[in-house]
Design an enzyme around this catalytic site. Sequence first.
Site, PDB file in Angstrom:
ATOM      1  N   LYS A 165      34.743  49.076  38.938  1.00 29.51           N
ATOM      2  CA  LYS A 165      35.980  49.492  39.584  1.00 29.51           C
ATOM      3  C   LYS A 165      36.688  50.414  38.617  1.00 29.51           C
ATOM      4  CE  LYS A 165      38.857  49.327  43.059  1.00 29.51           C
ATOM      5  NZ  LYS A 165      38.454  49.668  44.436  1.00 29.51           N
ATOM      6  N   SER A 234      33.400  52.365  42.224  1.00 27.04           N
ATOM      7  CA  SER A 234      34.377  52.424  43.304  1.00 27.04           C
ATOM      8  C   SER A 234      35.756  52.684  42.719  1.00 27.04           C
ATOM      9  CB  SER A 234      34.374  51.097  44.083  1.00 27.04           C
ATOM     10  OG  SER A 234      35.306  51.105  45.129  1.00 27.04           O
TER      11      SER A 234
END
Length: 369
Positions: A165, A234
């Site tokens: 992330k 992401s």
Amino acid sequence: MRTTSVGVFKVATKGPGDVSGLMSLIVSGAIDPAAILAILGKTEGNGGVNDFTREYAVAALCTALAPKLDLTPHEVEQRIAFVMSGGTEGVLSPHITVFTRQQVAKPLTGISGKRLSIGMAQTRDFLPEELGRSAQITETAKAVKAAMADAGISDAADVHFVQIKCPLLTSERVEAASARGSKTATISAYSSMAYSRGASALGVAVALGEISPDLRDQDVLHRYDLFSKVASTSSGIELMHNVVIVLGNSGGSASEFEIGHAVMSDAIDAPAVVSALTSVGLDIAPQTSTGRQLVNVFAKAEASPDGTVRGFRHTMLEDTDISSTRHARAAVGGLIAGLAGTGAVYVSGGAEHQGPAGGGPVAAIARLL
């Protein structure tokens, strides 16, 4: 000596704020909240800069887990790695996958070979002008190695999926950099998602020895011949550092689960998906396999940057009404769902330097019955 056991639980959600399934597993004793190391989720937002379903899901989970762990919600977020991927287009179904890790005195009967292991690490916070550039690559590579050590994995060949992330830029962050006399890689919040994902993926590739560490800032989003075969990154607005989760197999794990992977060369590469499934002993229709049970499939998807798939033109990059990442998630999600027998699979859009251009890594986790 097998000292740890990793558990994996896939839980359907009725919405980004739904924590009832996870709480039921905790109340029943199936999940020890103290053992939760990471939670990966698919939420039904648009996957763009303003997709607040990701932040909402994390907030709901932290609030629900806080009293179970005797921590504040903020402390829960610091303890557990949360990666929420927005966008459940097509047949993709919203869900979370919960990873636990516990010490064990004795492995279960029948556990042999290398089994699923998980490790986690974080980078330092980045300055806005560092996103999408060599600083993010270098710091990510360090964190990947730290997460491998945390997972008890020493051989890069045993790493099958690295979920990250990473941050994105906002107008405030761009202005802050400008006030210091620094220039960001882009002033577009949406474009910054790609820069951050790409640099993070290159950091994985460097850490695992897939590419040379001699990279330049301008290689990000330009040298598509440079990529990782196991990176999945992401972007999100809710952080300014990278959270790194390494998934692989280790001889020190007593887990009932195993992970394998393959690399999709393009968005319709069904043989690669089949290869990922068979690498962990599953057939094309895993629900009918004997001895193994599919837990989840994790994959990256993107619209091929050259505008074609196997010689035929696609329009994903030309459709101004729908983001190309949404098109790609729907296409790859449908392909994987058909082969895996379920729409509850984790498919994330935007695969810059994550697999070859237009393709991406695909990993499968199976449980030994």
